[in-house]
Design a protein around this motif. Structure first.
Motif, PDB file in Angstrom:
ATOM      1  N   LYS A 168       1.232  -1.163  -0.119  1.00  0.00           N
ATOM      2  CA  LYS A 168      -0.146  -0.028  -0.046  1.00  0.00           C
ATOM      3  C   LYS A 168       1.107   1.175  -0.046  1.00  0.00           C
ATOM      4  O   LYS A 168       0.631   2.468  -0.542  1.00  0.00           O
ATOM      5  CB  LYS A 168      -1.122   0.083   1.571  1.00  0.00           C
ATOM      6  CG  LYS A 168      -1.809  -0.884   1.081  1.00  0.00           C
ATOM      7  CD  LYS A 168      -3.264  -1.442   0.467  1.00  0.00           C
ATOM      8  CE  LYS A 168      -4.107  -2.000   0.531  1.00  0.00           C
ATOM      9  NZ  LYS A 168      -4.664  -2.218  -0.614  1.00  0.00           N
ATOM     10  N   SER A 169       2.167   1.358   0.718  1.00  0.00           N
ATOM     11  CA  SER A 169       2.744   2.274   0.967  1.00  0.00           C
ATOM     12  C   SER A 169       3.308   2.671  -0.164  1.00  0.00           C
ATOM     13  O   SER A 169       3.672   4.044  -0.520  1.00  0.00           O
ATOM     14  CB  SER A 169       3.456   2.015   1.881  1.00  0.00           C
ATOM     15  OG  SER A 169       4.446   1.585   1.765  1.00  0.00           O
ATOM     16  N   VAL A 170       3.936   1.677  -1.445  1.00  0.00           N
ATOM     17  CA  VAL A 170       4.287   2.538  -2.420  1.00  0.00           C
ATOM     18  C   VAL A 170       3.919   1.971  -3.579  1.00  0.00           C
ATOM     19  O   VAL A 170       4.426   3.059  -4.586  1.00  0.00           O
ATOM     20  CB  VAL A 170       5.615   1.048  -2.910  1.00  0.00           C
ATOM     21  CG1 VAL A 170       7.066   1.438  -3.426  1.00  0.00           C
ATOM     22  CG2 VAL A 170       6.504   0.745  -0.389  1.00  0.00           C
ATOM     23  N   LEU A 171       2.508   2.255  -3.505  1.00  0.00           N
ATOM     24  CA  LEU A 171       2.244   2.498  -4.545  1.00  0.00           C
ATOM     25  C   LEU A 171       1.677   3.314  -5.510  1.00  0.00           C
ATOM     26  O   LEU A 171       2.052   4.536  -4.563  1.00  0.00           O
ATOM     27  CB  LEU A 171       0.273   2.553  -4.451  1.00  0.00           C
ATOM     28  CG  LEU A 171       0.134   0.398  -3.960  1.00  0.00           C
ATOM     29  CD1 LEU A 171      -1.749   0.291  -3.455  1.00  0.00           C
ATOM     30  CD2 LEU A 171      -0.036  -0.150  -5.632  1.00  0.00           C
ATOM     31  N   ILE A 193      13.999   6.729  10.546  1.00  0.00           N
ATOM     32  CA  ILE A 193      14.750   7.440   9.780  1.00  0.00           C
ATOM     33  C   ILE A 193      14.302   6.640   8.093  1.00  0.00           C
ATOM     34  O   ILE A 193      13.504   6.208   7.273  1.00  0.00           O
ATOM     35  CB  ILE A 193      15.142   8.692   9.706  1.00  0.00           C
ATOM     36  CG1 ILE A 193      14.529   9.344  11.329  1.00  0.00           C
ATOM     37  CG2 ILE A 193      14.515  10.104   8.473  1.00  0.00           C
ATOM     38  CD1 ILE A 193      14.959  10.857  11.383  1.00  0.00           C
ATOM     39  N   CYS A 194      15.418   6.344   7.970  1.00  0.00           N
ATOM     40  CA  CYS A 194      15.630   5.533   7.072  1.00  0.00           C
ATOM     41  C   CYS A 194      15.361   3.825   7.136  1.00  0.00           C
ATOM     42  O   CYS A 194      15.059   3.901   5.463  1.00  0.00           O
ATOM     43  CB  CYS A 194      17.621   4.826   7.048  1.00  0.00           C
ATOM     44  SG  CYS A 194      18.325   6.162   6.293  1.00  0.00           S
ATOM     45  N   ALA A 195      14.477   3.301   8.059  1.00  0.00           N
ATOM     46  CA  ALA A 195      13.593   2.426   7.611  1.00  0.00           C
ATOM     47  C   ALA A 195      12.149   2.567   7.003  1.00  0.00           C
ATOM     48  O   ALA A 195      11.398   2.144   5.670  1.00  0.00           O
ATOM     49  CB  ALA A 195      13.459   1.833   8.862  1.00  0.00           C
ATOM     50  N   GLY A 196      11.705   4.145   7.539  1.00  0.00           N
ATOM     51  CA  GLY A 196      10.984   4.564   7.374  1.00  0.00           C
ATOM     52  C   GLY A 196      10.762   5.201   5.919  1.00  0.00           C
ATOM     53  O   GLY A 196      10.006   4.823   5.473  1.00  0.00           O
ATOM     54  N   ALA A 197      11.518   5.381   5.486  1.00  0.00           N
ATOM     55  CA  ALA A 197      11.942   5.809   3.881  1.00  0.00           C
ATOM     56  C   ALA A 197      12.097   4.533   3.211  1.00  0.00           C
ATOM     57  O   ALA A 197      11.172   5.350   1.892  1.00  0.00           O
ATOM     58  CB  ALA A 197      13.173   7.100   3.673  1.00  0.00           C
ATOM     59  N   TYR A 198      12.278   3.377   3.272  1.00  0.00           N
ATOM     60  CA  TYR A 198      12.453   2.044   2.727  1.00  0.00           C
ATOM     61  C   TYR A 198      11.296   2.258   2.504  1.00  0.00           C
ATOM     62  O   TYR A 198      10.420   1.544   1.320  1.00  0.00           O
ATOM     63  CB  TYR A 198      13.493   1.469   3.524  1.00  0.00           C
ATOM     64  CG  TYR A 198      13.420   0.204   2.298  1.00  0.00           C
ATOM     65  CD1 TYR A 198      13.771  -0.442   1.508  1.00  0.00           C
ATOM     66  CD2 TYR A 198      12.180  -0.816   2.781  1.00  0.00           C
ATOM     67  CE1 TYR A 198      13.718  -1.291   0.397  1.00  0.00           C
ATOM     68  CE2 TYR A 198      12.323  -2.640   2.774  1.00  0.00           C
ATOM     69  CZ  TYR A 198      13.103  -2.236   0.927  1.00  0.00           C
ATOM     70  OH  TYR A 198      12.870  -3.487   0.385  1.00  0.00           O
ATOM     71  N   MET A 199      10.308   2.118   3.911  1.00  0.00           N
ATOM     72  CA  MET A 199       8.880   1.223   3.186  1.00  0.00           C
ATOM     73  C   MET A 199       8.173   2.789   2.366  1.00  0.00           C
ATOM     74  O   MET A 199       7.172   2.175   2.328  1.00  0.00           O
ATOM     75  CB  MET A 199       8.086   1.323   4.717  1.00  0.00           C
ATOM     76  CG  MET A 199       8.687   0.319   5.966  1.00  0.00           C
ATOM     77  SD  MET A 199       8.528   0.559   7.508  1.00  0.00           S
ATOM     78  CE  MET A 199       7.072   0.344   7.940  1.00  0.00           C
ATOM     79  N   GLY A 200       8.389   3.599   2.088  1.00  0.00           N
ATOM     80  CA  GLY A 200       8.001   4.630   1.359  1.00  0.00           C
ATOM     81  C   GLY A 200       8.311   4.246  -0.550  1.00  0.00           C
ATOM     82  O   GLY A 200       8.497   5.239  -0.635  1.00  0.00           O
ATOM     83  N   GLY A 201       9.473   2.834  -0.051  1.00  0.00           N
ATOM     84  CA  GLY A 201      10.405   2.815  -1.415  1.00  0.00           C
ATOM     85  C   GLY A 201      11.279   3.953  -2.032  1.00  0.00           C
ATOM     86  O   GLY A 201      11.951   3.975  -3.309  1.00  0.00           O
ATOM     87  N   LYS A 202      11.846   4.380  -0.929  1.00  0.00           N
ATOM     88  CA  LYS A 202      13.326   5.136  -1.294  1.00  0.00           C
ATOM     89  C   LYS A 202      14.212   4.063  -1.016  1.00  0.00           C
ATOM     90  O   LYS A 202      14.433   3.367  -0.116  1.00  0.00           O
ATOM     91  CB  LYS A 202      13.462   6.341  -0.571  1.00  0.00           C
ATOM     92  CG  LYS A 202      12.779   7.764   0.011  1.00  0.00           C
ATOM     93  CD  LYS A 202      13.011   8.333  -1.186  1.00  0.00           C
ATOM     94  CE  LYS A 202      12.763   9.259  -1.638  1.00  0.00           C
ATOM     95  NZ  LYS A 202      12.847  10.457  -3.141  1.00  0.00           N
ATOM     96  N   LYS A 203      15.584   4.387  -1.438  1.00  0.00           N
ATOM     97  CA  LYS A 203      17.074   3.871  -1.362  1.00  0.00           C
ATOM     98  C   LYS A 203      17.419   4.275  -0.294  1.00  0.00           C
ATOM     99  O   LYS A 203      18.553   5.435  -0.467  1.00  0.00           O
ATOM    100  CB  LYS A 203      17.721   3.892  -2.020  1.00  0.00           C
ATOM    101  CG  LYS A 203      16.987   3.037  -3.551  1.00  0.00           C
ATOM    102  CD  LYS A 203      17.279   3.448  -5.249  1.00  0.00           C
ATOM    103  CE  LYS A 203      16.671   1.768  -6.095  1.00  0.00           C
ATOM    104  NZ  LYS A 203      17.211   2.477  -7.494  1.00  0.00           N
ATOM    105  N   PRO A 204      17.492   4.421   1.079  1.00  0.00           N
ATOM    106  CA  PRO A 204      18.474   4.940   1.751  1.00  0.00           C
ATOM    107  C   PRO A 204      20.387   4.692   2.768  1.00  0.00           C
ATOM    108  O   PRO A 204      20.076   3.232   2.382  1.00  0.00           O
ATOM    109  CB  PRO A 204      17.758   4.370   3.221  1.00  0.00           C
ATOM    110  CG  PRO A 204      17.081   3.403   3.094  1.00  0.00           C
ATOM    111  CD  PRO A 204      17.374   2.768   1.737  1.00  0.00           C
ATOM    112  N   ALA A 205      20.707   5.380   2.462  1.00  0.00           N
ATOM    113  CA  ALA A 205      21.543   5.728   2.985  1.00  0.00           C
ATOM    114  C   ALA A 205      22.243   6.250   3.974  1.00  0.00           C
ATOM    115  O   ALA A 205      21.259   8.147   4.194  1.00  0.00           O
ATOM    116  CB  ALA A 205      22.802   5.493   2.045  1.00  0.00           C
ATOM    117  N   MET A 206      23.172   6.097   5.233  1.00  0.00           N
ATOM    118  CA  MET A 206      23.896   6.458   6.569  1.00  0.00           C
ATOM    119  C   MET A 206      24.657   7.188   6.715  1.00  0.00           C
ATOM    120  O   MET A 206      26.021   6.349   6.271  1.00  0.00           O
ATOM    121  CB  MET A 206      23.061   6.331   7.455  1.00  0.00           C
ATOM    122  CG  MET A 206      23.471   6.921   9.128  1.00  0.00           C
ATOM    123  SD  MET A 206      22.594   6.354  10.660  1.00  0.00           S
ATOM    124  CE  MET A 206      22.639   4.917  10.601  1.00  0.00           C
TER     125      MET A 206
END
Lengths: 184, 174
Positions: free
Chosen positions: A181-184, B61-74
């Motif tokens: 759902k979140s990446v849609l 924060i990076c985990a949340g960004a990944y869960m939104g489709g980003k490719k994260p680095a620290m």
């Protein structure tokens, strides 16, 4: 107000606005799962203190979606820097609700500093956050939730847990369902 | 005579690797060795960069960004590994969340500050114990390729990986 009363209000808001929800570790997650289990809920099973951070990263990654994180006073005290980082970023689509019951509710209601001296709304403001709301009844919480999708709500509550059952989903199952759902 | 090909500084090479890997979300906690790299990342329009207060916060924060489709680095100092262990285990490893940790590795050869030595020596051991793959610069290997390879490993294994860049690596700077 008990935590479950706050969760009921937040669940109604999240359902109505299709927001992505990050739930804090422990009993808060179980209560959210019990009240309103939808695929757009992410249940934390570990990493205490990071619900607000996961929510911030998600909100920044997906500015097109509303994001709500439910956190606790003990968890915020464990990661107080989060309030400064949220202030510097201040995403329009991110709402953090801190259910402040002055206790570590999942481990036996040991008192936290907020039950003695610490004022989390003042800390949030002092960290630079502009939209900080304080409520102490379900009605007040409902009103603030109606009027904003952004900022930090400190919902003052009394300690106390329901006996919501354990979440049976696997971590892999929780994140897979959420990301569909979140990446849609 | 035409000009010789430009030799990248260590920071430029790492930055090239970040871009080659397609990293588009970076959190940073400063280190003297990262002082050239952080502004490069901050100015890159294709990368969302935010400074954070502590590495564990950055992991979340990076985990949340990944869960939104980003490719994260620290971007971090190796000392920050100590601040992140629970989150790396009970968030990234539990939920199969990739993360690229680009670490300035202090407390090794050339370290002037005694307090950096304990964590400097512990860092590879901690990574081994946590079963976090790590990559170190080798002669003849382009640092940019090292970064891209590390991120590809993170994605394939769905876990955090580290790139350890020790003091001699940064010494080549300028």
């Amino acid at each position: 107000m008990k935590r479950i009363d706050a969760i009921n209000e937040i669940a109604a808001k999240v359902k109505e606005s299709s927001a992505l929800l990050i739930g804090n570790i422990g009993i808060p997650c179980k209560e959210i799962h019990h009240v309103c289990d939808v695929p757009t809920n992410f249940y934390m099973l570990g990493s205490m203190g990071l619900a607000s951070s996961i929510g911030l990263g998600l909100a920044l990654a997906r500015p097109d979606k509303k994001v709500v994180a439910i956190d606790g006073d003990g968890s915020i005290l464990m990661n107080m820097g989060t309030l400064a980082t949220i202030a510097t970023q201040s995403p329009e689509n991110y709402l953090l609700v801190i259910v402040d019951n002055g206790a570590y509710g999942s481990t036996g209601n040991q008192p936290t500093a907020t039950s003695i001296v610490t004022d989390l709304a003042a800390v949030a403001r002092g960290a630079g956050n502009k939209d900080v709301f304080e409520v102490s009844t379900p009605e007040e919480l409902r009103d603030v939730l109606k009027s904003t999708d952004k900022g930090i709500i400190v919902a003052k509550a009394e300690p106390g847990n329901t006996d919501a059952p354990v979440i049976e989903m696997t971590p892999e199952g929780i994140i897979k369902r959420f990301m569909e759902k979140s990446v849609l | 005579m035409t000009g010789l090909p430009k030799v990248l500084t260590p920071s430029e090479a790492v930055f090239k690797g970040i871009k080659d890997a397609g990293i588009d979300f970076i959190v940073s906690v400063p280190c003297a060795n990262l002082k050239e790299l952080i502004p490069m990342v901050d100015k890159a329009p294709e990368i969302l960069h935010l400074p954070v207060t502590r590495e564990e916060e950055g992991v979340g924060i990076c985990a949340g960004a990944y869960m939104g489709g980003k490719k994260p680095a620290m971007l971090m100092q190796n000392s920050g590994l100590g601040n992140s262990i629970n989150a790396l285990a009970s968030l990234n490893q539990l939920y199969d969340i990739p993360l690229l940790m680009i670490m300035s590795h202090r407390g090794v050869e050339g370290e002037p500050i005694v307090a950096q030595v304990p964590m400097g020596e512990l860092t590879p051991k901690l990574l081994d114990t946590m079963e976090i793959p790590y990559f170190m610069p080798e002669s003849g290997v382009d640092p940019a390729d090292l970064i891209a390879k590390a991120w590809n490993t993170a994605v394939e294994m769905k876990k955090p990986v580290a790139v350890l860049l020790p003091i001699p690596f940064w010494r080549k700077q300028a």
